[in-house]
Motif scaffolding. Structure first.
Motif, PDB file in Angstrom:
ATOM      1  N   ALA A  25       0.838  -1.202   0.000  1.00 22.45           N
ATOM      2  CA  ALA A  25       0.000   0.000   0.000  1.00 22.45           C
ATOM      3  C   ALA A  25       0.871   1.249   0.000  1.00 22.45           C
ATOM      4  O   ALA A  25       0.483   2.289  -0.547  1.00 22.45           O
ATOM      5  CB  ALA A  25      -0.936   0.002   1.212  1.00 22.45           C
ATOM      6  N   ALA A  29       0.677   4.631  -2.510  1.00 21.72           N
ATOM      7  CA  ALA A  29       0.571   5.975  -1.931  1.00 21.72           C
ATOM      8  C   ALA A  29       1.704   6.869  -2.412  1.00 21.72           C
ATOM      9  O   ALA A  29       1.499   8.049  -2.707  1.00 21.72           O
ATOM     10  CB  ALA A  29       0.578   5.891  -0.408  1.00 21.72           C
ATOM     11  N   PHE A  64      -4.793  12.088   2.672  1.00 23.65           N
ATOM     12  CA  PHE A  64      -5.594  10.880   2.471  1.00 23.65           C
ATOM     13  C   PHE A  64      -4.749   9.760   1.872  1.00 23.65           C
ATOM     14  O   PHE A  64      -4.874   8.594   2.257  1.00 23.65           O
ATOM     15  CB  PHE A  64      -6.793  11.164   1.564  1.00 23.65           C
ATOM     16  CG  PHE A  64      -7.904  11.886   2.264  1.00 23.65           C
ATOM     17  CD1 PHE A  64      -8.459  11.392   3.431  1.00 23.65           C
ATOM     18  CD2 PHE A  64      -8.411  13.055   1.735  1.00 23.65           C
ATOM     19  CE1 PHE A  64      -9.486  12.059   4.070  1.00 23.65           C
ATOM     20  CE2 PHE A  64      -9.429  13.736   2.372  1.00 23.65           C
ATOM     21  CZ  PHE A  64      -9.977  13.234   3.541  1.00 23.65           C
ATOM     22  N   SER A  65      -3.882  10.111   0.943  1.00 17.31           N
ATOM     23  CA  SER A  65      -3.022   9.110   0.309  1.00 17.31           C
ATOM     24  C   SER A  65      -2.061   8.488   1.322  1.00 17.31           C
ATOM     25  O   SER A  65      -1.890   7.269   1.365  1.00 17.31           O
ATOM     26  CB  SER A  65      -2.241   9.767  -0.829  1.00 17.31           C
ATOM     27  OG  SER A  65      -1.344   8.868  -1.402  1.00 17.31           O
ATOM     28  N   THR A  68      -3.679   6.015   3.760  1.00 18.65           N
ATOM     29  CA  THR A  68      -3.815   4.677   3.205  1.00 18.65           C
ATOM     30  C   THR A  68      -2.527   3.875   3.396  1.00 18.65           C
ATOM     31  O   THR A  68      -2.567   2.695   3.751  1.00 18.65           O
ATOM     32  CB  THR A  68      -4.149   4.765   1.705  1.00 18.65           C
ATOM     33  OG1 THR A  68      -5.328   5.529   1.537  1.00 18.65           O
ATOM     34  CG2 THR A  68      -4.343   3.395   1.100  1.00 18.65           C
ATOM     35  N   TYR A  71      -2.252   2.826   7.044  1.00 22.50           N
ATOM     36  CA  TYR A  71      -3.137   1.705   7.355  1.00 22.50           C
ATOM     37  C   TYR A  71      -2.553   0.390   6.846  1.00 22.50           C
ATOM     38  O   TYR A  71      -2.607  -0.627   7.526  1.00 22.50           O
ATOM     39  CB  TYR A  71      -4.526   1.913   6.755  1.00 22.50           C
ATOM     40  CG  TYR A  71      -5.315   3.027   7.392  1.00 22.50           C
ATOM     41  CD1 TYR A  71      -5.217   3.295   8.743  1.00 22.50           C
ATOM     42  CD2 TYR A  71      -6.169   3.813   6.633  1.00 22.50           C
ATOM     43  CE1 TYR A  71      -5.928   4.316   9.322  1.00 22.50           C
ATOM     44  CE2 TYR A  71      -6.884   4.841   7.206  1.00 22.50           C
ATOM     45  CZ  TYR A  71      -6.777   5.090   8.552  1.00 22.50           C
ATOM     46  OH  TYR A  71      -7.491   6.107   9.108  1.00 22.50           O
ATOM     47  N   GLY A  72      -1.996   0.409   5.651  1.00 24.30           N
ATOM     48  CA  GLY A  72      -1.361  -0.796   5.110  1.00 24.30           C
ATOM     49  C   GLY A  72      -0.193  -1.247   5.961  1.00 24.30           C
ATOM     50  O   GLY A  72      -0.013  -2.439   6.222  1.00 24.30           O
TER      51      GLY A  72
END
Length: 86
Positions: A25, A29, A64-65, A68, A71-72
């Motif tokens: 992820a 990103a 936002f990118s 992500t 979170y990954g």
């Protein structure tokens, strides 16, 4: 003779593969943020008077990118640590 796969070893192996996939992820990103930054620079070059609005939008999109990617990374760490300790 082949006795089969130990279930605990199988789960640990699949967790490692899942962690590797979740860590990818960050790649997406990074590419997305790079493309967005390049487009923002082009936009400021075309319309310097709209610089503040373009930069604000770029910062929100980058946040936002990167969320992500974080979170990954979190999922990857959880998969490795929880399955290793558990």
């Amino acid at each position: 003779m082949f006795q089969g796969i130990d279930p605990k070893a199988f789960i640990l192996g699949m967790s490692a593969i899942g962690a590797g996939l979740a860590a990818l992820a960050g790649l997406g990103a990074g590419i997305g943020t790079g493309i967005a930054t390049g487009k923002a620079v082009e936009a400021v070059g075309r319309q310097p008077e709209a610089k503040n609005e373009i930069i604000n939008t770029l910062i929100i999109g980058s946040a936002f990118s990167e969320a992500t990617a974080i979170y990954g990374l979190l999922i990857a760490i959880l998969l490795v640590v929880v399955k290793t300790l558990g």
